[in-house]
Design an enzyme around this catalytic site. Structure first.
Site, PDB file in Angstrom:
ATOM      1  CB  CYS A 104       6.257   9.747  47.386  1.00 43.88           C
ATOM      2  SG  CYS A 104       4.644  10.403  47.648  1.00 43.88           S
ATOM      3  CG  HIS A 292       7.323   4.004  46.835  1.00 46.41           C
ATOM      4  ND1 HIS A 292       7.129   5.370  46.895  1.00 46.41           N
ATOM      5  CD2 HIS A 292       6.371   3.551  45.989  1.00 46.41           C
ATOM      6  CE1 HIS A 292       6.118   5.708  46.115  1.00 46.41           C
ATOM      7  NE2 HIS A 292       5.626   4.623  45.564  1.00 46.41           N
ATOM      8  CE1 TYR A 296       3.117   3.138  47.864  1.00 46.91           C
ATOM      9  CE2 TYR A 296       0.777   2.697  47.918  1.00 46.91           C
ATOM     10  CZ  TYR A 296       1.936   2.857  47.213  1.00 46.91           C
ATOM     11  OH  TYR A 296       1.914   2.753  45.839  1.00 46.91           O
ATOM     12  CD  GLU A 446      -0.582   4.573  43.449  1.00 50.88           C
ATOM     13  OE1 GLU A 446      -1.468   5.330  43.895  1.00 50.88           O
ATOM     14  OE2 GLU A 446       0.351   4.957  42.751  1.00 50.88           O
TER      15      GLU A 446
HETATM   16 FE1  SF4 Z   1       3.198   9.010  46.780  1.00 46.71          FE
HETATM   17 FE2  SF4 Z   1       1.242   7.509  47.663  1.00 46.71          FE
HETATM   18 FE3  SF4 Z   1       1.232   8.310  45.148  1.00 46.71          FE
HETATM   19 FE4  SF4 Z   1       2.993   6.466  45.875  1.00 46.71          FE
HETATM   20  S1  SF4 Z   1       0.753   6.250  45.902  1.00 46.71           S
HETATM   21  S2  SF4 Z   1       3.423   8.328  44.696  1.00 46.71           S
HETATM   22  S3  SF4 Z   1       3.406   7.102  47.964  1.00 46.71           S
HETATM   23  S4  SF4 Z   1       1.066   9.614  46.939  1.00 46.71           S
HETATM   24 FE    FE Z   2       2.571   4.373  44.272  1.00 45.27          FE
END
Ligand code: SF4
Ligand code: FE
Length: 482
Positions: A104, A292, A296, A446
């Site tokens: 993403c 971004h 989520y 995260e």
């Molecule tokens: Fe994608 Fe979620 Fe990973 Fe961020 S935390 S890269 S939004 S899968």
């Molecule tokens: Fe992330």
């Protein structure tokens, strides 16, 4: 080849010459390394799912440049419907992988650049947007995975980039010539870095004139000369080096992060999308962050897995019908679906930018991400409550398979007599993985810090809510005239 298969994706990574370090040693074969491979499989899933007819509507889109069918991860959103499908894609893949599938960040970087390069050209007469579109076509035609790189190490947080004792603590331009620029610095916490074909660098925050050398955005092949990767650790990560799989919990997929160092790296001009345009650094950060924060949606899908695991653990203990267990499962679903409301709402309330790209509603994207900093923790707390303490006191798979100990584990870890002890251990390990192990990086920390820490969203919320409208509404109803 506008859409790679999972196999083609894996093979394409083998052709990269990445400089990757793990445990102080350079890796010879990144793709095969047992601690990295599960994360590669998670990205491969984004390729595989795009070829499944039942998911084509969500996983693919039509390129606005070529009119060809492409993977949605390389698409520039052309409508509110595209934005909604992006949220649905995040949930779908989160549920399929139970982890961070990494792709993403690149999609969000491409979309943010599609907006901001256009706006820069309108204001300054530059030609960034055409450069960007040429690059985008290359990404779409080759179905590439891009790593979106925003977060600088930042050094002393009280000082702006140009005042840092070490100027490299924010990535910056150190040289410019007729062919391009040379950059130095690093990007931290880079999700999926060594599973990516390309790296797209953006500034980490708003910049002033004195920081103009730091207002730089560009794209490079992931194996460009001078880039090196130092893999981050995750709790319980070396379980992936053990013989058995049971103790990994999620035996198929994982995520990874890395510190990416740019040791005087050359970038040709046709891949530079922002060069000292400090007055647009903040806009690029904001657009990327809003997209971004919407992304989520992935955590809703991982939440689906954790709720499913908790229900299974309850069934294996034969307590699924007990009222307080049922109520906890309801509450977990309530929180998880509330998250889903947020990522759908910010997409549904999206609108068109001057470049033609559709952007999410920034306020609602920030509200969504703020909820994501909290609800997965609460869902995890309830999952651990339902699972019971065995989740963290259980002996290893090696003890289960050893003749001297296996019989005792079989005997004393039996619960619901219709369920093999092995399956009970498996589901508890999955809950451990999601709430304490390698996948907790993605599902918890995260969720807290990815796409900006909680305070970053609160600042945006305070800027974006219309307080005047609210106070006016209240005052009117009780007869206050001003
Ligand atoms: Fe994608 Fe979620 Fe990973 Fe961020 S935390 S890269 S939004 S899968
Ligand atoms: Fe992330």
């Amino acid at each position: 080849m506008t859409m790679m298969t999972a196999e083609q994706y894996e093979n394409s990574l083998r052709n990269l010459n990445l400089v990757v370090y793990l445990f102080g040693k350079q890796l010879k074969n990144v793709v095969e390394h047992p601690m990295i491979r599960p994360s590669m499989h998670a990205v491969a899933k984004t390729y595989e799912m795009a070829h499944r007819p039942e998911h084509a509507d969500i996983m693919t889109a039509t390129s606005h440049i070529t009119g060809k069918k492409i993977n949605r991860f390389t698409h520039i959103h052309q409508s509110v419907d595209d934005l909604v499908k992006k949220s649905k894609m995040g949930r779908l893949l989160g549920r399929e992988t139970g982890c961070c599938f990494q792709r993403c960040v690149g999609m969000d970087a491409l979309n943010a650049l599609s907006i901001v390069t256009y706006n820069m050209d309108q204001k300054n007469g530059s030609d960034y947007h055409q450069r960007f579109l040429t690059y985008l076509e290359y990404v779409q035609e080759n179905d590439l995975t891009c790593d979106g790189a925003m977060t600088d190490p930042k050094g002393d947080r009280s000082l702006p980039p140009h005042k840092q004792p070490d100027p490299d603590l924010y990535l910056h331009v150190v040289e410019e010539n007729g062919d391009g620029i040379v950059v130095r610095g690093a990007k931290a916490h880079q999700t999926g870095a060594v599973n990516s074909h390309e790296i797209i660098v953006m500034p980490t925050m708003s910049m002033r004139k004195e920081d103009q050398d730091y207002a730089v955005s560009f794209a490079l092949p992931a194996d460009a000369h001078g880039i090196l990767y130092i893999m981050g650790r995750q709790s319980c990560d070396t379980r992936k080096l053990e013989q058995g799989k049971l103790d990994q919990g999620n035996i198929l997929f994982g995520g990874h992060e890395a510190l990416v160092v740019f040791d005087d790296v050359f970038v040709p001009w046709d891949r530079v999308f922002m060069f000292k345009d400090y007055e647009f650094a903040g806009e690029l950060v904001e657009k990327f962050a809003a997209y971004h924060r919407q992304s989520y949606a992935c955590k809703v899908g991982v939440g689906d897995v954790l709720i499913g695991a908790s229900q299974t653990a309850a069934e294996y203990n034969n307590v699924a019908k007990v009222s307080h267990i049922k109520d906890k499962i309801i509450e977990m679903n309530h929180l998880n679906e509330t998250l889903y409301c947020g990522c759908i709402a910010c997409a549904s309330e999206g609108s068109q930018e001057p470049s033609g790209t559709y952007s999410v509603n920034t306020l609602l994207a920030n509200i969504h991400k703020q909820n994501v900093t909290r609800f997965p923790y609460e869902i995890s707390r309830m999952a651990q409550d339902v699972a019971g303490g065995l989740m963290v006191t259980m002996p290893s798979e090696m003890d289960l398979t050893a003749p001297e100990t296996g019989k005792w584990l079989e005997k004393y870890f039996a619960a619901n007599c219709e369920v093999p002890t092995l399956n009970r251990m498996r589901i508890l390990r999955l809950i451990e993985n999601l709430t304490l192990g390698t996948a907790a990086v993605g599902y918890l920390t995260e969720s807290m810090h990815g796409a900006g820490s909680p305070q970053a969203q609160r600042i945006m919320i305070s800027r974006l809510v219309d307080m005047m409208e609210k106070t006016k509404a209240a005052r009117k109803l009780c007869g206050i005239e001003e």
